[in-house]
Design an enzyme around this catalytic site. Structure first.
Site, mmCIF file in Angstrom:
data_model
loop_
_atom_site.group_PDB
_atom_site.id
_atom_site.type_symbol
_atom_site.label_atom_id
_atom_site.label_comp_id
_atom_site.label_asym_id
_atom_site.label_seq_id
_atom_site.Cartn_x
_atom_site.Cartn_y
_atom_site.Cartn_z
ATOM 1 N N ASP A 299 0.790 -1.224 0.000
ATOM 2 C CA ASP A 299 0.000 0.000 0.000
ATOM 3 C C ASP A 299 0.831 1.289 0.000
ATOM 4 O O ASP A 299 0.348 2.328 -0.447
ATOM 5 C CB ASP A 299 -0.935 0.002 1.210
ATOM 6 N N TYR B 46 -9.643 -0.526 3.617
ATOM 7 C CA TYR B 46 -8.942 -0.452 4.902
ATOM 8 C C TYR B 46 -8.576 0.986 5.246
ATOM 9 O O TYR B 46 -8.341 1.818 4.369
ATOM 10 C CB TYR B 46 -7.659 -1.278 4.867
#
Length: 681
Positions: A306, A390
């Site tokens: 990420d 998330y």
């Protein structure tokens, strides 16, 4: 109460201002033809070499202000790295990088979603799952990795692997209804779907057959027995902030920002006897990886990086007073660029505030009935980023006892899939979140790059852990000419804290071992305290987990830094990211595994610690529809750095506020229930 950060440049590490981003683009476009096919992946500060920074801080030597630019030419399918001098207003260098893939941009996120939703083959597959209103679909472009791209899709294209869900309204939880089994690969240069794969449905009509999973305030019946909790600082905070420099309770640090890492902290030191003593030169969360363990082919490929693949700083939230932070806040904006090279600002991206954290230290003398207690207050510097489903909160805590705690808080909505009646919910590969909806077992790994300079740049690294001593006679000695037995452990209870030097990069590749109390200690080679002990700081693990992926897996090939919890390297300006400069679609091998093969010496060097923090996530229904915050952290604590407890001079509460007046005011309030609260004396 809030305060806005200034936009001036006071230090060479300060991030680019809006004016500088605009200036860098103008200079570049004055010397290069930049047409509509180009995307500005990033325009960021070209961080000066560390040697130049040291010279600047010692001698006030001027450092040329530069911008680093990454461009993607979507027509020619290539990339360029450029360096622009903002002082001389000229293009210093430009280099083609044809064989890498830069991180995915926000604009590509948006365009990819619409491209998939407009694709007829995807629509036909979505219709089989009960989808009628395609506008209510959401599509998340996941990074594709490298090894698990279909054979008939060219890995050299700039790709995203699109996963889909369907909402029942514009405001509901879009992740409640996965269109599981439906995959689309998208060329982000051409913004075209190159392959749709339908592995079949497990639920006939996901719109009608799956439950809502509401979480918004207006969609839930809220409890009504929670009373107000106010954090009151009537005299203001205890910090001093000048530009991007913070001083608080003897701590000194600078707040920076990059589009890739988000929050970066520089020049962390502690003031002791009028001298600011260095501890850390530069610190950030430099990379992360989220591998999934379910062998289901709909999910076994998931392995997102990420930070490096998405630029987590670009995904930062604008933080909200009273919700993300309480008390007196100071905010820093994040100033970045969009794909057109225009300035884009995330207001209030970094929050600075103080928190009460229980007891700092206490002792009661039972003979005199004297009790001395101090409250533990900590400084918090934080930001929050949302990566699709998330949400990650990165906190850096600074304590009055000289310790530092980097922490990640995981929340948001779990990536999920569907199960049918033939599947075994007790397999361990997944857990049920809701009827027909599963959450796959997965892990989160965060790698923190910490450029240590404990007492200065010449440091050594040691492993410390408990070492038992064999019980019984240990050795024979001579005493007055007669042989005697030296029994150093007659009870069998003796043990000591072993101290083993880790002198090279390969020796420093380490896993945690909480059963032995293992931690790692960095010491200066020359500077000592008044007890003639080398000044140091130790890295103490908290929660952590070993990577479950096999060594030969695509996960370990591309994110090899998760193989160990601790790595150490001698400082190099060009070694910034543990999975390499360009992890997106990279087959692997770059970064820490490659650098440390050199097995360079760490003895007396300018040491960089790389700590991998792992979280194991076995889902549960209590994680649905939104995961309660899961915190994970580690600490950096002083060892022989001070002559005594550095928090011994923290005043008690009665010395900084009139507790008796506050108590009288509280109990005069008719809304206060007597005896329900207490103040420290």
């Amino acid at each position: 109460m809030t305060a806005e950060a200034t936009t001036t440049v006071d230090h060479p590490y300060d991030p680019l201002t809006a004016e500088e981003i605009h200036q860098a683009r103008e200079i570049l476009e004055a010397e290069q033809t930049i047409d509509e096919g180009y995307r500005y992946i990033k325009i960021v500060l070209e961080e000066p070499p560390k040697r130049e920074i040291k010279d600047f801080e010692k001698n006030d030597t001027q450092i040329e202000r530069k911008a680093f630019v990454i461009l993607r030419d979507s027509n020619e399918k290539t990339n360029y790295e450029a360096v622009v001098s903002l002082d001389t207003e000229e293009l210093t260098s430009i280099e083609e990088r044809p064989d890498v893939q830069p991180s995915i941009t926000l604009a590509e996120f948006d365009e990819c979603e619409q491209t998939v939703k407009n694709n007829e083959e995807w629509r036909e597959a979505a219709s089989k799952r009960g989808v009628e209103n395609f506008d209510l679909a959401i599509v998340d472009p996941w990074s594709v990795g490298h090894h698990l791209v279909p054979e008939n899709v060219d890995r050299n294209r700039r790709l995203a692997h699109a996963m889909s869900w369907i909402r029942t309204s514009e405001t509901d939880n879009g992740y409640a209804r996965p269109l599981d089994g439906l995959h689309a690969w998208v060329d982000l240069d051409e913004m075209a779907v190159v392959k749709v794969l339908d592995r079949g449905t497990k639920v006939d009509d996901v719109v009608s057959d799956l439950e809502d999973a509401p979480y918004r305030e207006e969609d839930r019946d809220l409890r009504d027995d929670l009373r107000p909790y106010n954090v009151d600082q009537p005299e203001g905070p205890s910090w001093e902030i000048d530009g991007r420099k913070i001083e608080w309770q003897n701590w000194h640090l600078r707040v920076g920002w990059t589009k890739r890492e988000g929050l970066v902290l520089y020049n962390i030191g502690y003031e002791d006897d009028g001298e600011v003593r260095p501890i850390i030169h530069r610190a950030s969360a430099a990379e992360m990886n989220v591998p999934y363990g379910d062998p289901d082919p709909n999910h076994n490929w998931k392995n997102a990086g990420d930070i490096g693949e998405y630029n987590i700083g670009r995904l930062a939230n604008s933080l909200t007073e009273g919700c993300d932070c309480l008390g007196h806040m100071y905010y820093f904006d994040a100033v970045m660029n969009d794909v057109d090279g225009e300035v884009n600002v995330v207001p209030n991206a970094i929050c600075v505030h103080e928190e009460d954290y229980g007891t700092l230290w206490k002792h009661t003398n039972w003979r005199t009935e004297n009790s001395e207690v101090r409250r533990n207050r900590r400084l918090v510097v934080s930001f929050v980023a949302t990566v699709g489903n998330y949400d990650y909160e990165f906190n850096w805590y600074f304590y009055q006892d000289g310790s530092i705690e980097p922490q990640v808080r995981l929340t948001g909505i779990n990536s999920n899939g569907l199960v049918d009646s033939d599947e075994d919910p007790t397999s361990g590969y997944y857990e049920m979140l809701a009827p027909n909806v599963k959450g796959m077992v997965h892990q989160h790994f965060f790698n923190f790059r910490i450029d240590m300079e404990v007492g200065g740049e010449k440091n050594r690294l040691y492993r410390r852990q408990n070492q038992p001593v064999p019980k019984g006679p240990n050795k024979q000695i001579q005493w007055d000419g007669e042989e005697a037995v030296d029994d150093i452990n007659p009870t069998g209870a003796a043990f000591y804290a072993d101290k083993t030097p880790l002198e090279t990069e390969k020796e420093a590749r380490e896993l945690i071992n909480s059963l032995k109390g293992r931690y790692w200690q960095v010491e200066h080679v020359e500077n000592t305290n008044r007890l003639d002990q080398p000044v140091g700081y130790k890295l103490v693990p908290g929660e952590n987990v070993e990577a479950a992926a096999q060594q030969q897996s695509s996960v370990m090939e591309r994110a090899g830094y998760i193989a160990y919890h601790l790595w150490a390297t001698p400082h190099r300006d060009d070694e910034r990211f543990p999975a390499g400069e360009y992890p997106n679609q990279n087959p692997g091998g770059d970064g820490l595994p490659k650098w440390t093969q050199q097995d360079r010496s760490l003895d007396g060097e300018d040491i960089v610690l790389w700590y991998t923090l792992g979280v194991n996530h076995v889902d549960r229904p209590e994680d649905w529809p939104v995961l309660p915050v899961h915190p994970a952290s580690f600490k950096l604590e002083p060892v022989n750095f001070f002559s005594e407890n550095p928090a011994i001079d923290v005043p008690p509460e009665h010395a900084i506020k009139d507790i008796h007046a506050r108590r009288e005011q509280k109990y005069d309030d008719p809304d206060t229930v007597a005896g329900s609260e207490s103040d420290d004396d």
